[in-house]
Scaffold this motif. Structure first.
Motif, mmCIF file in Angstrom:
data_model
loop_
_atom_site.group_PDB
_atom_site.id
_atom_site.type_symbol
_atom_site.label_atom_id
_atom_site.label_comp_id
_atom_site.label_asym_id
_atom_site.label_seq_id
_atom_site.Cartn_x
_atom_site.Cartn_y
_atom_site.Cartn_z
ATOM 1 N N ALA A 84 0.839 -1.203 0.000
ATOM 2 C CA ALA A 84 0.000 0.000 0.000
ATOM 3 C C ALA A 84 0.874 1.253 0.000
ATOM 4 N N GLU A 85 1.935 1.237 0.807
ATOM 5 C CA GLU A 85 2.857 2.375 0.818
ATOM 6 C C GLU A 85 3.500 2.568 -0.558
ATOM 7 N N ARG A 86 3.827 1.460 -1.208
ATOM 8 C CA ARG A 86 4.436 1.534 -2.549
ATOM 9 C C ARG A 86 3.442 2.140 -3.539
ATOM 10 N N ALA A 87 2.169 1.733 -3.436
ATOM 11 C CA ALA A 87 1.144 2.302 -4.322
ATOM 12 C C ALA A 87 1.011 3.800 -4.098
ATOM 13 N N LYS A 88 1.097 4.215 -2.843
ATOM 14 C CA LYS A 88 1.016 5.656 -2.558
ATOM 15 C C LYS A 88 2.218 6.382 -3.148
ATOM 16 N N ARG A 89 3.401 5.806 -3.013
ATOM 17 C CA ARG A 89 4.602 6.409 -3.597
ATOM 18 C C ARG A 89 4.477 6.540 -5.105
ATOM 19 N N ALA A 90 3.786 5.594 -5.721
ATOM 20 C CA ALA A 90 3.600 5.625 -7.174
ATOM 21 C C ALA A 90 2.581 6.675 -7.603
ATOM 22 N N GLY A 91 1.862 7.250 -6.643
ATOM 23 C CA GLY A 91 0.902 8.297 -6.976
ATOM 24 C C GLY A 91 -0.548 7.852 -7.010
ATOM 25 N N PHE A 92 -0.833 6.595 -6.610
ATOM 26 C CA PHE A 92 -2.225 6.134 -6.601
ATOM 27 C C PHE A 92 -3.013 6.841 -5.511
ATOM 28 N N ASP A 93 -4.304 6.998 -5.754
ATOM 29 C CA ASP A 93 -5.201 7.624 -4.788
ATOM 30 C C ASP A 93 -5.513 6.710 -3.618
ATOM 31 N N GLY A 94 -5.349 5.402 -3.813
ATOM 32 C CA GLY A 94 -5.676 4.475 -2.746
ATOM 33 C C GLY A 94 -5.453 3.038 -3.147
ATOM 34 N N VAL A 95 -5.842 2.138 -2.237
ATOM 35 C CA VAL A 95 -5.755 0.697 -2.482
ATOM 36 C C VAL A 95 -7.030 0.019 -2.006
ATOM 37 N N GLU A 96 -7.274 -1.153 -2.574
ATOM 38 C CA GLU A 96 -8.325 -2.040 -2.077
ATOM 39 C C GLU A 96 -7.671 -3.345 -1.658
ATOM 40 N N ILE A 97 -8.003 -3.832 -0.470
ATOM 41 C CA ILE A 97 -7.494 -5.105 0.031
ATOM 42 C C ILE A 97 -8.434 -6.208 -0.436
ATOM 43 N N HIS A 98 -7.868 -7.207 -1.112
ATOM 44 C CA HIS A 98 -8.664 -8.302 -1.685
ATOM 45 C C HIS A 98 -8.873 -9.399 -0.635
ATOM 46 N N GLY A 99 -10.057 -9.388 -0.051
ATOM 47 C CA GLY A 99 -10.404 -10.407 0.943
ATOM 48 C C GLY A 99 -11.449 -11.379 0.453
ATOM 49 N N ALA A 100 -11.580 -11.499 -0.873
ATOM 50 C CA ALA A 100 -12.672 -12.273 -1.467
ATOM 51 C C ALA A 100 -12.172 -13.446 -2.297
ATOM 52 N N HIS A 101 -13.120 -14.197 -2.857
ATOM 53 C CA HIS A 101 -12.906 -15.162 -3.943
ATOM 54 C C HIS A 101 -11.922 -16.287 -3.615
ATOM 55 N N LEU A 125 -7.183 6.706 0.039
ATOM 56 C CA LEU A 125 -8.378 5.863 0.043
ATOM 57 C C LEU A 125 -8.024 4.427 0.417
ATOM 58 N N LEU A 126 -8.884 3.808 1.205
ATOM 59 C CA LEU A 126 -8.671 2.420 1.611
ATOM 60 C C LEU A 126 -9.993 1.666 1.506
ATOM 61 N N GLY A 127 -9.992 0.643 0.661
ATOM 62 C CA GLY A 127 -11.169 -0.185 0.479
ATOM 63 C C GLY A 127 -10.886 -1.636 0.806
ATOM 64 N N LEU A 128 -11.954 -2.414 0.922
ATOM 65 C CA LEU A 128 -11.871 -3.846 1.203
ATOM 66 C C LEU A 128 -12.886 -4.563 0.336
ATOM 67 N N ARG A 129 -12.463 -5.669 -0.294
ATOM 68 C CA ARG A 129 -13.388 -6.507 -1.051
ATOM 69 C C ARG A 129 -13.641 -7.802 -0.300
ATOM 70 N N LEU A 130 -14.916 -8.125 -0.143
ATOM 71 C CA LEU A 130 -15.331 -9.387 0.458
ATOM 72 C C LEU A 130 -16.309 -10.085 -0.477
ATOM 73 N N SER A 131 -16.365 -11.412 -0.387
ATOM 74 C CA SER A 131 -17.423 -12.180 -1.049
ATOM 75 C C SER A 131 -18.072 -13.054 0.019
ATOM 76 N N PRO A 132 -19.396 -13.267 -0.077
ATOM 77 C CA PRO A 132 -20.108 -13.895 1.035
ATOM 78 C C PRO A 132 -20.353 -15.393 0.897
ATOM 79 N N GLU A 133 -20.006 -15.968 -0.235
ATOM 80 C CA GLU A 133 -20.337 -17.378 -0.473
ATOM 81 C C GLU A 133 -19.164 -18.105 -1.122
#
Length: 366
Positions: free
Chosen positions: A150-167, A213-221
């Motif tokens: 996430a820190e690397r993405a910020k250094r690259a100039g991204f507005d944020g990251v999403e953590i993949h907690g799904a699938h 920005l910080l997001g999280l992805r989840l899937s329920p099934e």
């Protein structure tokens, strides 16, 4: 009750606002280089979507450890060697007025052994995939590597990251009582199984600051998950002060739950009814037409993630803005159509594995 339209802006608790309610779903596309560096093909695919009007353009799942690679041609974010390409990509997406976000990923037991060159890892030993259990210090390193990515993405100039907690990938494996049989602080109770995600979320916010920005992805099934657990965890995350958005990947936003005890209403409704503090809730799953996107907002989502529709039309948002009745081209589509929409041959070959997506009765050039 009035609901915002697809083209109303959306502010978050931290960082920049989205110009509309349309987010490009993170989509596997197999277009980057073998070492995880960005290719011109993946750059073109993503920046074309930003140009096409998406309020937020998210990368495919980008792996945070070399052994976390889940598919060939996957974008990497585990090394500073990836910074030049990531920096170029972030600047180009943002130049189109779209927010630029990296999805942070580790495949866990879904990392092919022949791709990573060793046995994959999992919360617990997994005979089906040949994955070995992570040692305690390896869990700590995994958390650290998500945060550093996430820190690397910020250094690259991204507005944020999403953590993949799904699938069924590694964080999802920790959430699964079937796959996670650990007896330490990261296994057993729901509180313990969700601990790794909560620690990553807290760490990213602490190290990346308030303007990110910080997001999280989840899937329920599927993947050994229990819907009751994911509803409870989603409810907790919708109150998390560190988080900006929760992205629920539902496979089909209009389906009923698979578990018998929860049938009789839409799967999505179990999440839209949850109280949310400042965390924005989005949904993904077969949202194809402009009307379907408006419907998920009317049903309580804050934004819609567009996947297949965005593969078919790089300018899906612009088309929906010009025509409230917009529906994508009918499937299957030709390879020529997909090339015109910015897909390279490896991505088209990947889409050819999706039944009924790519037309088969055509010449090589069609």
């Amino acid at each position: 009750m009035d609901h915002p339209d697809l083209f109303a802006p959306l502010a978050f608790a931290h960082g920049a606002s989205m110009k509309n309610r349309l987010m490009l779903a993170p989509l596997t596309n197999t277009q980057s280089h073998a070492d995880g560096t960005l290719s011109d093909e993946e750059f073109h695919w993503l920046t074309l979507r930003a140009k096409g009007g998406f309020g937020l353009t998210m990368t495919c799942a980008a792996h945070v450890q070399k052994i976390g690679q889940g598919f060939p041609g996957q974008l990497g974010v585990f090394s500073d060697d990836h910074l030049p390409g990531l920096t170029r990509l972030a600047a180009a997406i943002k130049a189109q007025g779209s927010l630029a976000v990296v999805q942070l990923h580790h495949a866990g037991n879904r990392a092919p052994k022949d791709l990573i060159g060793e046995a994959p890892v999992c919360p617990s030993d997994d005979a089906e995939t040949g994955a070995r259990a992570l040692a305690g210090d390896e869990v700590a390193q995994l958390i650290e590597d998500f945060i550093v990515a996430a820190e690397r993405a910020k250094r690259a100039g991204f507005d944020g990251v999403e953590i993949h907690g799904a699938h069924g990938y590694i964080l999802c494996q920790f959430l699964s009582p079937a796959l996670n049989r650990r007896e330490d602080a990261y296994g057993g109770s729901l509180e313990n199984r969700t601990r790794i995600v909560r620690e990553i979320v807290a760490g990213v916010r602490a190290r990346c600051g308030e303007d990110f920005l910080l997001g999280l992805r989840l899937s329920p099934e599927r993947f050994g998950l229990q819907l009751e657990d994911i509803i409870a965890f989603a409810g907790e995350m919708l109150q998390a002060p560190e988080l900006d958005f929760l992205d629920m990947s539902l496979w089909d936003v209009f389906k009923e739950p698979a578990e018998e005890a929860f049938k009789g209403r839409s799967l999505m409704s179990y999440f839209t009814e949850l109280p949310r503090a400042q965390v924005r809730l989005g949904v993904a799953g077969k949202i194809m037409s402009a009307e379907q996107a408006r419907q998920v907002l009317a049903d309580g989502a804050d934004y819609a993630l567009i996947g297949r529709g965005a593969i078919l039309h790089h300018d899906w948002p612009e088309k929906a803005k010009a025509d409230p009745g917009f529906t994508p081209v009918a499937l299957p589509v030709t390879r020529a159509h997909l090339r015109a929409e910015g897909l390279s041959d490896p991505f088209i070959a990947y889409m050819n594995n999706w039944p009924g997506f790519v037309a088969q009765d055509q010449t090589e050039d069609a």
